[in-house]
Design a protein around this motif. Structure first.
Motif, mmCIF file in Angstrom:
data_model
loop_
_atom_site.group_PDB
_atom_site.id
_atom_site.type_symbol
_atom_site.label_atom_id
_atom_site.label_comp_id
_atom_site.label_asym_id
_atom_site.label_seq_id
_atom_site.Cartn_x
_atom_site.Cartn_y
_atom_site.Cartn_z
ATOM 1 N N ILE A 307 -35.243 100.141 30.073
ATOM 2 C CA ILE A 307 -36.359 100.869 29.473
ATOM 3 C C ILE A 307 -37.437 101.139 30.515
ATOM 4 C CG2 ILE A 307 -35.952 99.891 27.166
ATOM 5 C CD1 ILE A 307 -38.354 98.040 27.661
ATOM 6 N N CYS A 308 -38.334 102.074 30.167
ATOM 7 C CA CYS A 308 -39.508 102.361 30.995
ATOM 8 C C CYS A 308 -40.754 101.804 30.300
ATOM 9 C CB CYS A 308 -39.673 103.864 31.181
ATOM 10 S SG CYS A 308 -38.316 104.672 32.038
ATOM 11 N N LEU A 309 -41.894 101.961 30.942
ATOM 12 C CA LEU A 309 -43.149 101.607 30.293
ATOM 13 C C LEU A 309 -43.401 102.545 29.122
ATOM 14 C CD1 LEU A 309 -43.555 100.160 33.088
ATOM 15 C CD2 LEU A 309 -45.985 100.678 32.831
ATOM 16 N N ASP A 310 -43.886 101.990 28.008
ATOM 17 C CA ASP A 310 -44.270 102.860 26.905
ATOM 18 C C ASP A 310 -45.754 103.198 27.022
ATOM 19 O OD1 ASP A 310 -45.682 100.651 25.981
ATOM 20 O OD2 ASP A 310 -44.166 100.102 24.490
ATOM 21 N N GLN A 311 -46.301 103.873 26.007
ATOM 22 C CA GLN A 311 -47.675 104.366 26.083
ATOM 23 C C GLN A 311 -48.691 103.227 26.208
ATOM 24 O OE1 GLN A 311 -48.137 107.951 26.054
ATOM 25 N NE2 GLN A 311 -45.969 107.598 26.426
ATOM 26 N N VAL A 312 -48.529 102.161 25.412
ATOM 27 C CA VAL A 312 -49.468 101.045 25.466
ATOM 28 C C VAL A 312 -49.440 100.383 26.845
ATOM 29 C CG1 VAL A 312 -50.082 98.815 24.459
ATOM 30 C CG2 VAL A 312 -49.253 100.658 22.990
ATOM 31 N N GLU A 313 -48.265 100.246 27.419
ATOM 32 C CA GLU A 313 -48.144 99.611 28.730
ATOM 33 C C GLU A 313 -48.720 100.497 29.830
ATOM 34 O OE1 GLU A 313 -44.042 99.087 28.340
ATOM 35 O OE2 GLU A 313 -44.251 97.357 27.006
ATOM 36 N N LEU A 314 -48.716 101.815 29.603
ATOM 37 C CA LEU A 314 -49.379 102.706 30.555
ATOM 38 C C LEU A 314 -50.888 102.483 30.546
ATOM 39 C CD1 LEU A 314 -47.757 106.277 30.562
ATOM 40 C CD2 LEU A 314 -48.393 104.889 32.536
ATOM 41 N N PHE A 315 -51.457 102.233 29.353
ATOM 42 C CA PHE A 315 -52.874 101.880 29.274
ATOM 43 C C PHE A 315 -53.150 100.622 30.087
ATOM 44 C CE2 PHE A 315 -52.861 104.554 25.416
ATOM 45 C CZ PHE A 315 -54.074 105.228 25.571
ATOM 46 N N LEU A 316 -52.269 99.623 29.916
ATOM 47 C CA LEU A 316 -52.423 98.363 30.640
ATOM 48 C C LEU A 316 -52.295 98.580 32.146
ATOM 49 C CD1 LEU A 316 -52.667 95.281 30.722
ATOM 50 C CD2 LEU A 316 -50.184 95.154 30.312
ATOM 51 N N LEU A 317 -51.352 99.401 32.561
ATOM 52 C CA LEU A 317 -51.147 99.671 33.989
ATOM 53 C C LEU A 317 -52.391 100.290 34.617
ATOM 54 C CD1 LEU A 317 -49.106 99.722 36.361
ATOM 55 C CD2 LEU A 317 -48.493 102.040 35.638
ATOM 56 N N GLY A 318 -52.959 101.309 33.950
ATOM 57 C CA GLY A 318 -54.172 101.928 34.471
ATOM 58 C C GLY A 318 -55.325 100.946 34.541
ATOM 59 N N TYR A 319 -55.400 100.047 33.546
ATOM 60 C CA TYR A 319 -56.502 99.084 33.485
ATOM 61 C C TYR A 319 -56.433 98.081 34.629
ATOM 62 C CZ TYR A 319 -59.400 95.247 31.732
ATOM 63 O OH TYR A 319 -60.345 94.242 31.618
ATOM 64 N N ILE A 320 -55.254 97.490 34.863
ATOM 65 C CA ILE A 320 -55.164 96.448 35.892
ATOM 66 C C ILE A 320 -55.296 97.025 37.298
ATOM 67 C CG2 ILE A 320 -53.748 94.999 34.401
ATOM 68 C CD1 ILE A 320 -51.355 95.743 36.234
ATOM 69 N N LEU A 321 -54.908 98.285 37.485
ATOM 70 C CA LEU A 321 -55.009 98.908 38.808
ATOM 71 C C LEU A 321 -56.318 99.656 38.997
ATOM 72 C CD1 LEU A 321 -51.368 100.308 39.193
ATOM 73 C CD2 LEU A 321 -52.321 98.193 40.127
ATOM 74 N N GLU A 322 -57.141 99.655 37.943
ATOM 75 C CA GLU A 322 -58.428 100.364 37.963
ATOM 76 C C GLU A 322 -58.232 101.825 38.363
ATOM 77 O OE1 GLU A 322 -61.279 98.139 40.245
ATOM 78 O OE2 GLU A 322 -61.312 96.486 38.796
ATOM 79 N N LEU A 323 -57.340 102.464 37.602
ATOM 80 C CA LEU A 323 -57.004 103.864 37.837
ATOM 81 C C LEU A 323 -57.192 104.656 36.560
ATOM 82 C CD1 LEU A 323 -53.619 103.728 39.800
ATOM 83 C CD2 LEU A 323 -55.819 104.477 40.721
ATOM 84 N N LYS A 324 -57.631 105.885 36.714
ATOM 85 C CA LYS A 324 -57.572 106.843 35.618
ATOM 86 C C LYS A 324 -56.280 107.631 35.818
ATOM 87 C CE LYS A 324 -59.799 111.049 33.881
ATOM 88 N NZ LYS A 324 -60.927 112.009 34.090
ATOM 89 N N ILE A 325 -55.308 107.351 34.957
ATOM 90 C CA ILE A 325 -54.009 108.013 35.075
ATOM 91 C C ILE A 325 -53.985 109.184 34.105
ATOM 92 C CG2 ILE A 325 -51.513 107.732 34.936
ATOM 93 C CD1 ILE A 325 -51.909 104.736 35.369
#
Length: 370
Positions: A307-325
Protein backbone atom coordinates in the motif's frame (compact mmCIF):
# COMPACT_ATOMS: atom_id res chain seq x y z
CA UNK A 1 94.57 32.33 -125.12
CA UNK A 2 93.97 28.81 -124.44
CA UNK A 3 96.52 28.77 -121.62
CA UNK A 4 95.13 31.92 -120.10
CA UNK A 5 91.75 30.42 -120.10
CA UNK A 6 93.04 27.19 -118.56
CA UNK A 7 94.90 29.12 -115.83
CA UNK A 8 91.78 31.14 -115.10
CA UNK A 9 89.65 28.04 -115.00
CA UNK A 10 92.19 26.37 -112.74
CA UNK A 11 92.21 29.43 -110.46
CA UNK A 12 88.41 29.38 -110.32
CA UNK A 13 88.45 25.70 -109.47
CA UNK A 14 90.92 26.30 -106.70
CA UNK A 15 88.83 29.17 -105.34
CA UNK A 16 85.74 27.01 -105.48
CA UNK A 17 87.61 24.23 -103.76
CA UNK A 18 88.74 26.62 -101.01
CA UNK A 19 85.22 27.94 -100.53
CA UNK A 20 83.87 24.44 -100.44
CA UNK A 21 86.42 23.51 -97.83
CA UNK A 22 85.60 26.52 -95.73
CA UNK A 23 81.90 25.79 -96.17
CA UNK A 24 82.40 22.24 -95.09
CA UNK A 25 84.49 23.33 -92.13
CA UNK A 26 81.83 25.83 -91.08
CA UNK A 27 79.14 23.21 -91.55
CA UNK A 28 81.16 20.76 -89.51
CA UNK A 29 81.57 23.37 -86.77
CA UNK A 30 77.87 24.11 -86.79
CA UNK A 31 77.13 20.39 -86.69
CA UNK A 32 79.48 19.95 -83.80
CA UNK A 33 77.88 22.90 -81.97
CA UNK A 34 74.40 21.58 -82.58
CA UNK A 35 75.47 18.15 -81.44
CA UNK A 36 77.00 19.57 -78.29
CA UNK A 37 73.82 21.57 -77.55
CA UNK A 38 71.68 18.54 -78.28
CA UNK A 39 73.87 16.36 -76.07
CA UNK A 40 73.68 18.90 -73.21
CA UNK A 41 69.91 19.20 -73.58
CA UNK A 42 69.52 15.45 -73.68
CA UNK A 43 71.75 15.03 -70.65
CA UNK A 44 69.79 17.69 -68.79
CA UNK A 45 66.50 16.06 -69.70
CA UNK A 46 67.78 12.68 -68.65
CA UNK A 47 68.99 14.09 -65.33
CA UNK A 48 65.65 15.79 -64.72
CA UNK A 49 63.84 12.62 -65.66
CA UNK A 50 65.94 10.61 -63.25
CA UNK A 51 65.36 13.19 -60.51
CA UNK A 52 61.62 13.25 -61.21
CA UNK A 53 61.49 9.46 -61.12
CA UNK A 54 63.13 9.50 -57.70
CA UNK A 55 60.93 12.35 -56.45
CA UNK A 56 57.87 10.70 -57.97
CA UNK A 57 58.62 7.48 -56.11
CA UNK A 58 59.07 9.40 -52.90
CA UNK A 59 55.86 11.38 -53.47
CA UNK A 60 53.94 8.22 -54.25
CA UNK A 61 55.27 6.55 -51.13
CA UNK A 62 54.46 9.64 -49.07
CA UNK A 63 50.95 9.92 -50.52
CA UNK A 64 50.34 6.23 -49.97
CA UNK A 65 51.54 6.59 -46.38
CA UNK A 66 49.29 9.60 -45.78
CA UNK A 67 46.31 7.86 -47.35
CA UNK A 68 46.97 4.81 -45.18
CA UNK A 69 47.21 6.97 -42.06
CA UNK A 70 44.01 8.84 -43.02
CA UNK A 71 42.17 5.57 -43.63
CA UNK A 72 43.44 4.09 -40.40
CA UNK A 73 42.53 7.22 -38.38
CA UNK A 74 39.10 7.29 -39.98
CA UNK A 75 38.49 3.66 -39.15
CA UNK A 76 39.81 4.20 -35.63
CA UNK A 77 37.59 7.26 -35.20
CA UNK A 78 34.58 5.34 -36.50
CA UNK A 79 35.33 2.44 -34.17
CA UNK A 80 35.80 4.69 -31.13
CA UNK A 81 32.64 6.63 -32.00
CA UNK A 82 30.62 3.42 -32.23
CA UNK A 83 32.16 2.15 -29.01
CA UNK A 84 31.41 5.43 -27.21
CA UNK A 85 27.86 5.46 -28.55
CA UNK A 86 27.22 1.90 -27.40
CA UNK A 87 28.71 2.61 -23.98
CA UNK A 88 26.69 5.81 -23.68
CA UNK A 89 23.49 4.01 -24.64
CA UNK A 90 24.26 1.26 -22.16
CA UNK A 91 24.86 3.73 -19.34
CA UNK A 92 21.76 5.70 -20.31
CA UNK A 93 19.60 2.58 -20.33
CA UNK A 94 21.07 1.47 -17.03
CA UNK A 95 20.59 4.90 -15.47
CA UNK A 96 17.03 5.24 -16.77
CA UNK A 97 16.24 1.73 -15.56
CA UNK A 98 17.64 2.44 -12.10
CA UNK A 99 16.77 6.10 -11.70
CA UNK A 100 13.53 6.26 -9.74
CA UNK A 101 12.80 9.90 -10.69
CA UNK A 102 13.16 10.51 -14.43
CA UNK A 103 14.18 13.72 -16.17
CA UNK A 104 11.53 16.29 -17.01
CA UNK A 105 9.16 15.80 -19.94
CA UNK A 106 6.67 18.12 -21.60
CA UNK A 107 3.36 18.06 -19.68
CA UNK A 108 0.95 18.14 -22.63
CA UNK A 109 3.10 15.68 -24.58
CA UNK A 110 2.98 13.29 -21.65
CA UNK A 111 -0.80 13.73 -21.39
CA UNK A 112 -1.29 13.00 -25.10
CA UNK A 113 0.81 9.81 -24.87
CA UNK A 114 -0.75 8.50 -21.67
CA UNK A 115 -4.39 9.35 -22.35
CA UNK A 116 -5.12 8.51 -25.96
CA UNK A 117 -8.56 7.77 -27.31
CA UNK A 118 -11.97 9.36 -26.91
CA UNK A 119 -13.21 7.66 -23.76
CA UNK A 120 -14.77 9.83 -21.07
CA UNK A 121 -11.87 9.24 -18.69
CA UNK A 122 -9.23 10.03 -21.33
CA UNK A 123 -10.94 13.31 -22.25
CA UNK A 124 -11.32 14.19 -18.57
CA UNK A 125 -7.62 13.62 -17.85
CA UNK A 126 -6.48 15.57 -20.92
CA UNK A 127 -8.67 18.49 -19.84
CA UNK A 128 -7.15 18.32 -16.35
CA UNK A 129 -3.63 18.41 -17.78
CA UNK A 130 -4.54 21.35 -20.03
CA UNK A 131 -5.91 23.19 -16.99
CA UNK A 132 -2.61 22.64 -15.19
CA UNK A 133 -0.70 23.88 -18.21
CA UNK A 134 -2.69 27.06 -18.91
CA UNK A 135 -4.01 28.10 -15.48
CA UNK A 136 -1.37 26.80 -13.06
CA UNK A 137 1.71 27.20 -15.33
CA UNK A 138 2.77 23.58 -14.94
CA UNK A 139 4.77 23.08 -18.13
CA UNK A 140 6.73 19.92 -17.34
CA UNK A 141 6.69 16.96 -14.98
CA UNK A 142 9.14 14.40 -13.67
CA UNK A 143 7.83 10.86 -13.63
CA UNK A 144 8.29 8.98 -10.37
CA UNK A 145 8.61 5.22 -10.26
CA UNK A 146 5.20 3.61 -9.80
CA UNK A 147 5.61 1.55 -6.66
CA UNK A 148 4.28 1.80 -3.12
CA UNK A 149 7.02 4.23 -2.10
CA UNK A 150 5.86 6.67 -4.80
CA UNK A 151 4.64 9.53 -2.60
CA UNK A 152 7.57 9.26 -0.14
CA UNK A 153 9.96 9.27 -3.10
CA UNK A 154 8.34 12.30 -4.74
CA UNK A 155 8.38 14.26 -1.47
CA UNK A 156 11.92 13.37 -0.42
CA UNK A 157 13.33 13.94 -3.91
CA UNK A 158 11.99 17.50 -3.88
CA UNK A 159 13.33 18.14 -0.38
CA UNK A 160 16.79 17.08 -1.51
CA UNK A 161 16.76 18.65 -4.98
CA UNK A 162 15.60 22.01 -3.56
CA UNK A 163 18.08 21.88 -0.68
CA UNK A 164 15.34 22.19 1.95
CA UNK A 165 16.93 21.95 5.44
CA UNK A 166 15.88 19.80 8.38
CA UNK A 167 12.60 20.70 10.11
CA UNK A 168 13.13 22.87 13.15
CA UNK A 169 12.33 20.07 15.63
CA UNK A 170 14.88 17.77 13.98
CA UNK A 171 17.55 20.43 14.44
CA UNK A 172 16.88 20.40 18.18
CA UNK A 173 17.04 16.61 18.51
CA UNK A 174 19.40 13.93 17.33
CA UNK A 175 17.20 11.76 15.13
CA UNK A 176 19.72 8.92 15.45
CA UNK A 177 18.57 8.47 19.05
CA UNK A 178 14.86 8.19 18.24
CA UNK A 179 14.83 4.36 17.90
CA UNK A 180 16.71 4.05 21.19
CA UNK A 181 14.36 6.48 22.94
CA UNK A 182 11.25 4.71 21.68
CA UNK A 183 12.54 1.27 22.61
CA UNK A 184 14.15 1.92 25.96
CA UNK A 185 12.83 5.21 27.35
CA UNK A 186 9.19 4.72 26.40
CA UNK A 187 9.16 0.93 26.61
CA UNK A 188 7.78 0.29 23.14
CA UNK A 189 9.09 -3.25 22.81
CA UNK A 190 6.51 -3.91 20.12
CA UNK A 191 8.66 -2.05 17.57
CA UNK A 192 10.48 -5.37 17.19
CA UNK A 193 7.55 -6.19 14.89
CA UNK A 194 8.40 -3.27 12.60
CA UNK A 195 8.56 -4.40 8.95
CA UNK A 196 10.75 -2.71 6.33
CA UNK A 197 8.40 -2.46 3.38
CA UNK A 198 9.01 -5.05 0.65
CA UNK A 199 11.71 -6.71 2.78
CA UNK A 200 9.07 -7.81 5.31
CA UNK A 201 11.93 -7.91 7.76
CA UNK A 202 11.16 -8.49 11.46
CA UNK A 203 13.66 -9.85 13.94
CA UNK A 204 15.42 -8.94 17.20
CA UNK A 205 17.84 -6.73 15.24
CA UNK A 206 15.12 -4.26 14.19
CA UNK A 207 16.66 -1.61 16.45
CA UNK A 208 20.06 -1.78 14.68
CA UNK A 209 18.42 -1.75 11.25
CA UNK A 210 16.28 1.27 12.16
CA UNK A 211 19.33 3.13 13.43
CA UNK A 212 21.12 2.41 10.14
CA UNK A 213 18.17 3.87 8.22
CA UNK A 214 18.24 6.98 10.39
CA UNK A 215 21.99 7.38 9.81
CA UNK A 216 21.55 7.23 6.03
CA UNK A 217 18.74 9.79 6.17
CA UNK A 218 20.69 12.21 8.36
CA UNK A 219 23.96 11.87 6.44
CA UNK A 220 22.45 12.38 3.00
CA UNK A 221 20.04 15.13 4.04
CA UNK A 222 22.88 17.03 5.73
CA UNK A 223 25.16 16.68 2.69
CA UNK A 224 22.55 17.69 0.12
CA UNK A 225 21.16 20.66 2.08
CA UNK A 226 24.73 21.97 2.58
CA UNK A 227 25.33 21.95 -1.20
CA UNK A 228 24.45 25.36 -2.61
CA UNK A 229 25.15 24.67 -6.29
CA UNK A 230 21.91 23.53 -7.95
CA UNK A 231 23.59 21.35 -10.61
CA UNK A 232 25.79 19.63 -8.04
CA UNK A 233 22.73 18.95 -5.90
CA UNK A 234 20.98 17.49 -8.93
CA UNK A 235 23.89 15.14 -9.56
CA UNK A 236 23.85 14.03 -5.93
CA UNK A 237 20.11 13.38 -6.13
CA UNK A 238 20.44 11.34 -9.33
CA UNK A 239 23.12 9.23 -7.69
CA UNK A 240 21.11 8.73 -4.52
CA UNK A 241 17.82 7.97 -6.25
CA UNK A 242 19.39 5.37 -8.53
CA UNK A 243 20.52 3.29 -5.54
CA UNK A 244 17.40 1.30 -4.67
CA UNK A 245 18.74 -0.15 -1.43
CA UNK A 246 19.81 3.22 -0.08
CA UNK A 247 16.67 5.10 -1.08
CA UNK A 248 14.45 2.43 0.52
CA UNK A 249 16.29 3.04 3.79
CA UNK A 250 15.49 6.75 3.45
CA UNK A 251 11.78 5.97 3.18
CA UNK A 252 11.87 3.57 6.10
CA UNK A 253 13.51 6.28 8.20
CA UNK A 254 10.68 8.70 7.31
CA UNK A 255 8.12 6.01 8.16
CA UNK A 256 9.74 5.49 11.55
CA UNK A 257 9.71 9.23 12.25
CA UNK A 258 5.98 9.20 11.47
CA UNK A 259 5.56 6.36 13.98
CA UNK A 260 7.61 8.21 16.57
CA UNK A 261 5.42 11.31 16.27
CA UNK A 262 2.27 9.23 16.63
CA UNK A 263 3.67 7.66 19.80
CA UNK A 264 4.49 11.12 21.16
CA UNK A 265 0.97 12.40 20.38
CA UNK A 266 -0.64 9.28 21.85
CA UNK A 267 1.29 9.72 25.09
CA UNK A 268 0.17 13.35 25.33
CA UNK A 269 -3.45 12.33 24.83
CA UNK A 270 -3.19 9.66 27.55
CA UNK A 271 -1.52 12.05 29.98
CA UNK A 272 -3.86 14.90 29.03
CA UNK A 273 -0.95 17.15 28.33
CA UNK A 274 -0.76 20.11 25.91
CA UNK A 275 -3.20 20.12 22.97
CA UNK A 276 -2.10 18.16 19.91
CA UNK A 277 -2.67 18.81 16.25
CA UNK A 278 -6.13 17.70 15.12
CA UNK A 279 -4.61 15.41 12.49
CA UNK A 280 -3.50 13.05 15.28
CA UNK A 281 -7.04 12.94 16.62
CA UNK A 282 -8.24 12.12 13.12
CA UNK A 283 -5.59 9.45 12.60
CA UNK A 284 -6.14 7.77 15.99
CA UNK A 285 -9.91 7.86 15.51
CA UNK A 286 -9.67 5.18 12.83
CA UNK A 287 -10.46 1.63 13.94
CA UNK A 288 -7.34 0.42 12.15
CA UNK A 289 -5.00 2.88 13.92
CA UNK A 290 -6.51 3.57 17.34
CA UNK A 291 -3.07 3.36 18.96
CA UNK A 292 0.56 3.42 17.76
CA UNK A 293 0.85 -0.37 17.63
CA UNK A 294 -2.20 -0.81 15.41
CA UNK A 295 -1.03 2.13 13.29
CA UNK A 296 2.28 0.35 12.72
CA UNK A 297 0.84 -3.13 12.20
CA UNK A 298 -2.06 -2.15 9.94
CA UNK A 299 -0.55 0.74 8.00
CA UNK A 300 3.16 1.54 8.27
CA UNK A 301 4.37 -2.05 7.89
CA UNK A 302 2.63 -2.34 4.52
CA UNK A 303 3.73 1.01 3.09
CA UNK A 304 6.29 0.31 0.39
CA UNK A 305 5.14 -3.29 0.13
CA UNK A 306 1.45 -3.46 -0.76
CA UNK A 307 0.00 0.00 0.00
CA UNK A 308 0.89 3.69 -0.26
CA UNK A 309 0.25 6.53 2.16
CA UNK A 310 -3.41 7.48 2.36
CA UNK A 311 -4.78 11.02 2.75
CA UNK A 312 -4.53 11.16 6.56
CA UNK A 313 -0.93 9.92 6.46
CA UNK A 314 -0.11 12.60 3.90
CA UNK A 315 -1.28 15.18 6.45
CA UNK A 316 1.04 13.56 8.99
CA UNK A 317 3.95 13.51 6.51
CA UNK A 318 3.63 17.23 5.78
CA UNK A 319 3.37 17.98 9.50
CA UNK A 320 6.48 16.10 10.64
CA UNK A 321 8.59 17.46 7.76
CA UNK A 322 7.21 20.98 8.20
CA UNK A 323 6.17 21.12 4.57
CA UNK A 324 3.18 22.49 2.75
CA UNK A 325 2.50 19.69 0.29
CA UNK A 326 0.27 20.92 -2.52
CA UNK A 327 -1.27 18.08 -4.49
CA UNK A 328 -3.05 18.36 -7.84
CA UNK A 329 -5.53 15.49 -7.98
CA UNK A 330 -6.35 15.16 -11.66
CA UNK A 331 -9.12 12.62 -11.19
CA UNK A 332 -10.88 15.28 -9.07
CA UNK A 333 -10.77 17.86 -11.83
CA UNK A 334 -13.72 20.33 -11.78
CA UNK A 335 -14.29 19.71 -8.06
CA UNK A 336 -13.15 21.48 -4.88
CA UNK A 337 -10.72 18.61 -4.25
CA UNK A 338 -8.73 19.21 -7.43
CA UNK A 339 -6.07 21.09 -5.44
CA UNK A 340 -5.45 20.05 -1.84
CA UNK A 341 -2.85 21.08 0.74
CA UNK A 342 -1.36 18.61 3.22
CA UNK A 343 -1.67 19.61 6.00
CA UNK A 344 -4.41 22.18 5.55
CA UNK A 345 -3.06 24.12 8.56
CA UNK A 346 0.57 25.09 8.11
CA UNK A 347 3.07 27.72 9.19
CA UNK A 348 3.97 30.56 6.82
CA UNK A 349 7.68 29.83 7.12
CA UNK A 350 7.28 26.23 5.97
CA UNK A 351 8.69 25.29 2.59
CA UNK A 352 6.30 24.24 -0.17
CA UNK A 353 6.49 21.38 -2.62
CA UNK A 354 3.97 20.14 -5.21
CA UNK A 355 2.79 16.73 -6.30
CA UNK A 356 0.60 15.52 -9.14
CA UNK A 357 -1.52 12.39 -8.99
CA UNK A 358 -4.03 10.74 -11.26
CA UNK A 359 -5.41 8.25 -8.75
CA UNK A 360 -4.22 9.15 -5.19
CA UNK A 361 -1.78 6.26 -5.34
CA UNK A 362 1.06 7.09 -7.69
CA UNK A 363 2.56 10.57 -7.72
CA UNK A 364 4.67 12.65 -10.09
CA UNK A 365 6.50 15.94 -9.67
CA UNK A 366 5.06 18.98 -11.53
CA UNK A 367 7.46 21.68 -12.71
CA UNK A 368 6.34 25.26 -13.06
CA UNK A 369 7.39 27.77 -15.73
CA UNK A 370 6.02 31.27 -16.19
Amino acid sequence: MQRRYDRKASTNRDQFTEQEKRSRINHSKRSVGKHEVHSWTTATKQSLCLMWQKVKVQLMLSMSFLVAIFWYCRRLYSFLAQLLKRWSNYLQRKLIRNLSVLTEVDLLGYSAREWKGESKQAKHMREAYEELFWSYHVKYLRQVRRDNYSVLRAVLFQIFSQGIPFPSWMKERDILKLPEKLLYSQGCNWIQQYSFGPERYTCPNVFGKLRKCMEILKTNWTAVSATKDHEERGTMCNTLFSDESKEHKLYEAIKFIMLYEVVEAYEKIKNREEPIHNLFSLLLARDSSSDPLSFMMNHLNFIGDSICLDQVELFLLGYILELKIRVYRLHRFNTEEFQVNYPDEYQREWNEISLLTEDDRYYHIPLFRT
